[in-house]
Scaffold this motif. Structure first.
Motif, PDB file in Angstrom:
ATOM      1  N   HIS A 281      30.929  -2.399 -28.099  1.00 57.64           N
ATOM      2  CA  HIS A 281      29.972  -3.475 -28.369  1.00 57.64           C
ATOM      3  C   HIS A 281      28.602  -3.145 -27.767  1.00 57.64           C
ATOM      4  O   HIS A 281      27.574  -3.321 -28.418  1.00 57.64           O
ATOM      5  CB  HIS A 281      30.500  -4.796 -27.803  1.00 57.64           C
ATOM      6  CG  HIS A 281      29.450  -5.835 -27.601  1.00 57.64           C
ATOM      7  ND1 HIS A 281      28.925  -6.571 -28.641  1.00 57.64           N
ATOM      8  CD2 HIS A 281      28.814  -6.260 -26.485  1.00 57.64           C
ATOM      9  CE1 HIS A 281      28.020  -7.403 -28.160  1.00 57.64           C
ATOM     10  NE2 HIS A 281      27.936  -7.229 -26.858  1.00 57.64           N
ATOM     11  N   CYS A 282      28.610  -2.660 -26.533  1.00 56.64           N
ATOM     12  CA  CYS A 282      27.346  -2.400 -25.837  1.00 56.64           C
ATOM     13  C   CYS A 282      26.608  -1.179 -26.379  1.00 56.64           C
ATOM     14  O   CYS A 282      25.397  -1.075 -26.235  1.00 56.64           O
ATOM     15  CB  CYS A 282      27.596  -2.239 -24.345  1.00 56.64           C
ATOM     16  SG  CYS A 282      28.117  -3.776 -23.582  1.00 56.64           S
TER      17      CYS A 282
ATOM     18  N   GLY B  83      31.883   0.084 -17.138  1.00 54.96           N
ATOM     19  CA  GLY B  83      32.862   0.103 -18.231  1.00 54.96           C
ATOM     20  C   GLY B  83      33.752   1.332 -18.185  1.00 54.96           C
ATOM     21  O   GLY B  83      34.976   1.232 -18.337  1.00 54.96           O
TER      22      GLY B  83
ATOM     23  N   CYS C 213      34.355  -3.578 -25.092  1.00 57.22           N
ATOM     24  CA  CYS C 213      33.079  -3.943 -24.476  1.00 57.22           C
ATOM     25  C   CYS C 213      32.092  -2.779 -24.556  1.00 57.22           C
ATOM     26  O   CYS C 213      30.920  -2.970 -24.891  1.00 57.22           O
ATOM     27  CB  CYS C 213      33.308  -4.358 -23.026  1.00 57.22           C
ATOM     28  SG  CYS C 213      31.812  -4.899 -22.175  1.00 57.22           S
TER      29      CYS C 213
ATOM     30  N   THR D 145      40.092  -4.116 -23.564  1.00 57.93           N
ATOM     31  CA  THR D 145      38.904  -4.951 -23.436  1.00 57.93           C
ATOM     32  C   THR D 145      37.694  -4.132 -22.983  1.00 57.93           C
ATOM     33  O   THR D 145      36.597  -4.293 -23.518  1.00 57.93           O
ATOM     34  CB  THR D 145      39.159  -6.102 -22.446  1.00 57.93           C
ATOM     35  OG1 THR D 145      40.295  -6.836 -22.881  1.00 57.93           O
ATOM     36  CG2 THR D 145      37.972  -7.027 -22.355  1.00 57.93           C
ATOM     37  N   ALA D 146      37.894  -3.259 -22.008  1.00 56.61           N
ATOM     38  CA  ALA D 146      36.779  -2.430 -21.524  1.00 56.61           C
ATOM     39  C   ALA D 146      36.282  -1.489 -22.619  1.00 56.61           C
ATOM     40  O   ALA D 146      35.074  -1.276 -22.764  1.00 56.61           O
ATOM     41  CB  ALA D 146      37.214  -1.634 -20.298  1.00 56.61           C
TER      42      ALA D 146
ATOM     43  N   VAL E 111      29.591  -4.248 -13.722  1.00 57.09           N
ATOM     44  CA  VAL E 111      29.529  -4.946 -15.012  1.00 57.09           C
ATOM     45  C   VAL E 111      28.914  -6.331 -14.834  1.00 57.09           C
ATOM     46  O   VAL E 111      28.009  -6.731 -15.584  1.00 57.09           O
ATOM     47  CB  VAL E 111      30.932  -5.032 -15.657  1.00 57.09           C
ATOM     48  CG1 VAL E 111      30.937  -5.977 -16.838  1.00 57.09           C
ATOM     49  CG2 VAL E 111      31.404  -3.653 -16.078  1.00 57.09           C
TER      50      VAL E 111
ATOM     51  N   VAL F 265      25.435  -7.886 -16.389  1.00 54.78           N
ATOM     52  CA  VAL F 265      25.424  -9.085 -17.231  1.00 54.78           C
ATOM     53  C   VAL F 265      24.443 -10.116 -16.668  1.00 54.78           C
ATOM     54  O   VAL F 265      23.685 -10.741 -17.422  1.00 54.78           O
ATOM     55  CB  VAL F 265      26.841  -9.676 -17.373  1.00 54.78           C
ATOM     56  CG1 VAL F 265      26.818 -11.054 -18.008  1.00 54.78           C
ATOM     57  CG2 VAL F 265      27.720  -8.735 -18.189  1.00 54.78           C
TER      58      VAL F 265
ATOM     59  N   ASP G  20      28.620 -10.843 -23.834  1.00 54.96           N
ATOM     60  CA  ASP G  20      28.688 -10.084 -22.586  1.00 54.96           C
ATOM     61  C   ASP G  20      29.366 -10.896 -21.489  1.00 54.96           C
ATOM     62  O   ASP G  20      30.192 -10.378 -20.736  1.00 54.96           O
ATOM     63  CB  ASP G  20      27.286  -9.669 -22.134  1.00 54.96           C
ATOM     64  CG  ASP G  20      26.594  -8.765 -23.126  1.00 54.96           C
ATOM     65  OD1 ASP G  20      27.297  -8.107 -23.917  1.00 54.96           O
ATOM     66  OD2 ASP G  20      25.352  -8.717 -23.119  1.00 54.96           O
TER      67      ASP G  20
ATOM     68  N   PHE H  61      33.174 -11.014 -22.172  1.00 55.53           N
ATOM     69  CA  PHE H  61      33.841  -9.778 -21.743  1.00 55.53           C
ATOM     70  C   PHE H  61      33.941  -9.718 -20.218  1.00 55.53           C
ATOM     71  O   PHE H  61      34.971  -9.308 -19.671  1.00 55.53           O
ATOM     72  CB  PHE H  61      33.099  -8.543 -22.259  1.00 55.53           C
ATOM     73  CG  PHE H  61      33.450  -8.151 -23.660  1.00 55.53           C
ATOM     74  CD1 PHE H  61      34.758  -7.865 -24.024  1.00 55.53           C
ATOM     75  CD2 PHE H  61      32.469  -8.048 -24.631  1.00 55.53           C
ATOM     76  CE1 PHE H  61      35.078  -7.491 -25.319  1.00 55.53           C
ATOM     77  CE2 PHE H  61      32.774  -7.676 -25.932  1.00 55.53           C
ATOM     78  CZ  PHE H  61      34.087  -7.395 -26.270  1.00 55.53           C
ATOM     79  N   ALA H  62      32.878 -10.124 -19.512  1.00 59.12           N
ATOM     80  CA  ALA H  62      32.893 -10.105 -18.042  1.00 59.12           C
ATOM     81  C   ALA H  62      33.935 -11.071 -17.492  1.00 59.12           C
ATOM     82  O   ALA H  62      34.639 -10.746 -16.523  1.00 59.12           O
ATOM     83  CB  ALA H  62      31.507 -10.443 -17.495  1.00 59.12           C
TER      84      ALA H  62
END
Length: 120
Positions: free
Chosen positions: A27-28, A103, A24, A20-21, A82, A86, A48, A51-52
């Motif tokens: 994605h970022c 991350g 993320c 997941t990290a 994180v 967000v 965001d 994911f958080a």
């Protein structure tokens, strides 16, 4: 002696956390580049936040486990960075490097926890 089921569930949380990290972070890093292309994408903080939330659940499970204090601190601090990022993006539209630091910290913390449980 540790319960094998607990060891397996912790390893599952670590693998899920690393995955997941990493997603993320990808994605970022990639999404801002995609928003400049004329294909109709806009900045949306819902992904965001998703994911958080996933990260909060996973990190809370590991923090409540018998993981080492160092790993708990790394994961909790990374998650705080994180979530802070967000919130800054959602409320104030401020983009910060906190997300990348958090991350990478999450990936490192989950990897160290996974390695520590694999060796025991």
């Amino acid at each position: 002696m540790k319960n094998p089921a607990t060891k397996k569930s912790t390893a599952t949380f670590d693998i899920l956390g690393i995955s997941t990290a990493t997603l993320c972070l990808i994605h970022c890093m990639i999404f801002p580049l995609l928003t400049i292309l004329p294909i109709g994408l806009s900045d949306n903080c819902i992904i965001d936040v998703l994911f958080a939330m996933i990260g909060l659940v996973i990190v809370s499970k590991i923090v409540m486990s018998n993981a080492s204090k160092q790993i708990k601190i790394i994961l909790a601090t990374s998650m705080l960075l994180v979530v802070t990022n967000v919130v800054l993006e959602a409320i104030f539209d401020i983009h910060s490097v906190l997300l990348f630091i958090g991350g990478f910290g999450m990936i490192i913390g989950h990897f160290l926890n996974f390695k520590a449980h694999r060796n025991t």
